[in-house]
Design a protein around this motif. Sequence first.
Motif, PDB file in Angstrom:
ATOM      1  N   VAL A   1      -5.206  -5.475   1.804  1.00  0.00           N
ATOM      2  CA  VAL A   1      -6.119  -6.581   2.077  1.00  0.00           C
ATOM      3  C   VAL A   1      -5.475  -7.469   3.159  1.00  0.00           C
ATOM      4  CG1 VAL A   1      -7.358  -8.537   1.103  1.00  0.00           C
ATOM      5  CG2 VAL A   1      -7.108  -6.441  -0.224  1.00  0.00           C
TER       6      VAL A   1
ATOM      7  N   LYS B   1      -7.256  -9.860   4.992  1.00  0.00           N
ATOM      8  CA  LYS B   1      -8.136 -10.994   5.331  1.00  0.00           C
ATOM      9  C   LYS B   1      -7.296 -12.212   5.688  1.00  0.00           C
ATOM     10  CE  LYS B   1      -8.471 -12.117   0.393  1.00  0.00           C
ATOM     11  NZ  LYS B   1      -9.226 -11.834  -0.835  1.00  0.00           N
TER      12      LYS B   1
ATOM     13  N   TYR C   1      -3.166 -12.882   5.486  1.00  0.00           N
ATOM     14  CA  TYR C   1      -2.532 -13.954   4.713  1.00  0.00           C
ATOM     15  C   TYR C   1      -1.549 -14.732   5.594  1.00  0.00           C
ATOM     16  CZ  TYR C   1      -4.241 -11.655   0.356  1.00  0.00           C
ATOM     17  OH  TYR C   1      -5.004 -11.085  -0.640  1.00  0.00           O
TER      18      TYR C   1
ATOM     19  N   LEU D   1     -15.065  -7.640   2.538  1.00  0.00           N
ATOM     20  CA  LEU D   1     -15.140  -8.085   1.139  1.00  0.00           C
ATOM     21  C   LEU D   1     -16.134  -9.232   0.962  1.00  0.00           C
ATOM     22  CD1 LEU D   1     -11.284  -8.074   0.603  1.00  0.00           C
ATOM     23  CD2 LEU D   1     -12.869  -6.451  -0.440  1.00  0.00           C
TER      24      LEU D   1
ATOM     25  N   LYS E   1     -20.921  -4.224  -5.093  1.00  0.00           N
ATOM     26  CA  LYS E   1     -20.008  -5.134  -5.786  1.00  0.00           C
ATOM     27  C   LYS E   1     -20.690  -5.638  -7.044  1.00  0.00           C
ATOM     28  CE  LYS E   1     -16.414  -8.053  -6.011  1.00  0.00           C
ATOM     29  NZ  LYS E   1     -16.084  -9.206  -5.186  1.00  0.00           N
TER      30      LYS E   1
ATOM     31  N   ARG F   1     -18.311 -14.767  -8.929  1.00  0.00           N
ATOM     32  CA  ARG F   1     -18.271 -14.998  -7.483  1.00  0.00           C
ATOM     33  C   ARG F   1     -19.237 -13.967  -6.904  1.00  0.00           C
ATOM     34  NH1 ARG F   1     -12.520 -15.009  -4.250  1.00  0.00           N
ATOM     35  NH2 ARG F   1     -12.884 -12.771  -4.388  1.00  0.00           N
TER      36      ARG F   1
ATOM     37  N   TYR G   1     -17.462  -1.429  -6.926  1.00  0.00           N
ATOM     38  CA  TYR G   1     -16.243  -2.167  -7.277  1.00  0.00           C
ATOM     39  C   TYR G   1     -16.536  -3.503  -7.929  1.00  0.00           C
ATOM     40  CZ  TYR G   1     -16.105  -5.196  -2.940  1.00  0.00           C
ATOM     41  OH  TYR G   1     -16.315  -6.106  -1.933  1.00  0.00           O
TER      42      TYR G   1
ATOM     43  N   HIS H   1     -14.090  -7.317  -9.334  1.00  0.00           N
ATOM     44  CA  HIS H   1     -12.878  -8.103  -9.060  1.00  0.00           C
ATOM     45  C   HIS H   1     -12.516  -8.935 -10.288  1.00  0.00           C
ATOM     46  CE1 HIS H   1      -9.939  -9.980  -6.487  1.00  0.00           C
ATOM     47  NE2 HIS H   1     -10.502 -11.166  -6.520  1.00  0.00           N
TER      48      HIS H   1
ATOM     49  N   ASN I   1      -6.740  -5.849  -8.036  1.00  0.00           N
ATOM     50  CA  ASN I   1      -6.004  -6.612  -7.020  1.00  0.00           C
ATOM     51  C   ASN I   1      -4.510  -6.376  -7.258  1.00  0.00           C
ATOM     52  OD1 ASN I   1      -5.660  -8.005  -9.407  1.00  0.00           O
ATOM     53  ND2 ASN I   1      -6.591  -9.906  -8.708  1.00  0.00           N
ATOM     54  N   SER I   2      -3.644  -7.131  -6.605  1.00  0.00           N
ATOM     55  CA  SER I   2      -2.195  -6.899  -6.772  1.00  0.00           C
ATOM     56  C   SER I   2      -1.772  -7.024  -8.224  1.00  0.00           C
ATOM     57  CB  SER I   2      -1.382  -7.910  -5.955  1.00  0.00           C
ATOM     58  OG  SER I   2      -1.604  -7.733  -4.582  1.00  0.00           O
TER      59      SER I   2
ATOM     60  N   ARG J   1      -6.907  -2.615  -4.367  1.00  0.00           N
ATOM     61  CA  ARG J   1      -7.024  -3.540  -3.221  1.00  0.00           C
ATOM     62  C   ARG J   1      -5.908  -4.565  -3.342  1.00  0.00           C
ATOM     63  NH1 ARG J   1     -11.945  -3.879  -5.873  1.00  0.00           N
ATOM     64  NH2 ARG J   1     -11.402  -6.029  -6.344  1.00  0.00           N
ATOM     65  N   ALA J   2      -4.801  -4.311  -2.652  1.00  0.00           N
ATOM     66  CA  ALA J   2      -3.646  -5.191  -2.813  1.00  0.00           C
ATOM     67  C   ALA J   2      -3.469  -6.090  -1.601  1.00  0.00           C
ATOM     68  CB  ALA J   2      -2.385  -4.364  -3.037  1.00  0.00           C
ATOM     69  N   GLY J   3      -3.350  -7.364  -1.858  1.00  0.00           N
ATOM     70  CA  GLY J   3      -3.022  -8.329  -0.817  1.00  0.00           C
ATOM     71  C   GLY J   3      -1.601  -8.829  -1.047  1.00  0.00           C
ATOM     72  N   LEU J   4      -1.476  -9.782  -1.933  1.00  0.00           N
ATOM     73  CA  LEU J   4      -0.206 -10.502  -2.107  1.00  0.00           C
ATOM     74  C   LEU J   4       1.025  -9.588  -2.181  1.00  0.00           C
ATOM     75  CD1 LEU J   4       0.541 -13.563  -2.461  1.00  0.00           C
ATOM     76  CD2 LEU J   4       0.973 -12.990  -4.855  1.00  0.00           C
TER      77      LEU J   4
ATOM     78  N   TRP K   1      -0.315 -17.758  -2.621  1.00  0.00           N
ATOM     79  CA  TRP K   1      -1.349 -17.309  -1.678  1.00  0.00           C
ATOM     80  C   TRP K   1      -1.687 -18.458  -0.701  1.00  0.00           C
ATOM     81  CZ3 TRP K   1      -1.283 -15.808  -6.747  1.00  0.00           C
ATOM     82  CH2 TRP K   1      -1.616 -14.495  -7.087  1.00  0.00           C
TER      83      TRP K   1
HETATM   84  C1  LIG Z   1      -8.399 -11.141  -1.729  1.00  0.00           C
HETATM   85  C2  LIG Z   1      -8.931 -10.024  -2.543  1.00  0.00           C
HETATM   86  C3  LIG Z   1      -8.075  -9.031  -3.029  1.00  0.00           C
HETATM   87  C4  LIG Z   1      -6.560  -9.091  -2.907  1.00  0.00           C
HETATM   88  O1  LIG Z   1      -6.042  -9.970  -3.894  1.00  0.00           O
HETATM   89  P1  LIG Z   1      -4.465 -10.128  -4.135  1.00  0.00           P
HETATM   90  O2  LIG Z   1      -4.392 -10.920  -5.387  1.00  0.00           O
HETATM   91  O3  LIG Z   1      -3.912 -10.879  -2.966  1.00  0.00           O
HETATM   92  O4  LIG Z   1      -3.901  -8.765  -4.275  1.00  0.00           O
HETATM   93  C5  LIG Z   1      -8.656  -7.950  -3.677  1.00  0.00           C
HETATM   94  N1  LIG Z   1      -9.998  -7.870  -3.847  1.00  0.00           N
HETATM   95  C6  LIG Z   1     -10.845  -8.822  -3.409  1.00  0.00           C
HETATM   96  C7  LIG Z   1     -12.299  -8.686  -3.638  1.00  0.00           C
HETATM   97  C8  LIG Z   1     -10.342  -9.941  -2.758  1.00  0.00           C
HETATM   98  O5  LIG Z   1     -11.181 -10.897  -2.340  1.00  0.00           O
END
Ligand SMILES: *Cc1c(COP(=O)(O)O)cnc(C)c1O
Length: 397
Positions: free
Chosen positions: A46, A48, A52, A94, A142, A149, A176, A178, A218-219, A234-237, A370
């Motif tokens: 991720v 976006k 980060y 997303l 979604k 959300r 998917y 969240h 997510n992470s 879907r990993a961001g952090l 974050w």
């Molecule tokens: C931002 C986001 C993520 C990533 O989340 P992290 O906690 O940073 O891993 C995954 N899925 C969706 C839909 C998001 O908006």
Amino acid sequence: MKMLIVQDTYAWFSQRAWVEIDLGALSNNVKQLVGFLSPGTQLMAVVKADAYGHGAVAVATTVLAAGATWLGVATVTEGIQLREAGIKAPILILGATHTPEQIHAITSWQLEPTLCSPGQALIFSDLLNSIDYNYKLPVHIKLDTGMSRLGADWQQAGEFAQLVQQLPRLHIASVYSHFATADSPDTTIMEQQHGRFQQAIAQIRARGIKIPSLHLANSAATLGDKELHYDMVRAGLAIYGLYPAAHQRNHLQLRPALQVKARITHIKTISKGTGVSYGHKFIAPREMRIGVVGIGYADGVPRSLSNQMDVLVQGQRVKQIGMITMDQLMIDISPLVEVEEGEIVTLLGEQGEEKITADDWANQLNTISWEIICGFKHRLPRVSIGVDGKFDQKEKK
Ligand SMILES: *Cc1c(COP(=O)(O)O)cnc(C)c1O
């Protein structure tokens, strides 16, 4: 955001302040995650919000080379930025998209939208029918399973998927949802959401609809429970080397990729009783040597950390004193013997044995890491250190 164009080392040495991105750490984090995923699970990185705050193009290029196969962005503009840089990997948007301009951009840049409602699906379908578009656009359904959300109500999943399935210009690429509480040690709500997701999938399949890919984690959920990995996470952090929750810190060997550095631009000695910075919120308790550092709240250093934060200089922790100003802040360098103007100050990151993390700031400010890493402004150039540990001379964007 543009990465600093490093023509010669002087270009970044002359900066008053910058964000340093360790591409080797990013690559390590991706490899650690990929190694941990259930067999067959893909990694969506991720990226976006300009990855980060790390610089989307440099991050995307690095994480794809390290094993991520998908990219996730929040907006159409973020997706276009990656495509303009020549990135070919599939990109999921997303966030919500509705307007003709957004849909045109999605088709011409080969981005993949999230669909959250029947109305939105029909808008896409009508627009694609009205233009010369003879393909099926991959779309990602979604479901809202408890985050409240984006997403269609999970109980309507069957009907919604059937509607999308029947629209000839759309192709369901994935379904998917969240999580709202994946970083909590109490997994009750996460399990409830997972249960709803499973029921929604069953409803969709009961209508004879094939779902090519499912993703949920997510992470925090990725690190927390392999059952949640499905076809993709879907990993961001975690990509950026931070842990979503304190109780997950022993999972994998992640390394923070971002450091914030600035230079001491002026040094002076002040006598006991002298006030420092706006409002004189700090009065020297003794004669002090202070350093003026070329970074401030307009660069993203939160003003509410004034008089409360440490920084690292010459491998030692020293105190920030007085109110943080827009472009500059002051530090007490009395404990250090041989500091000169031009010395590098680390605000976030490591020097020798000492380190200051985004979690430290987040705890002090009663927020989450974050928000801290996303907070550094574009006035700070992003300087990347290559996977080989060298300053990256070729980075153009
Ligand atoms: C931002 C986001 C993520 C990533 O989340 P992290 O906690 O940073 O891993 C995954 N899925 C969706 C839909 C998001 O908006």
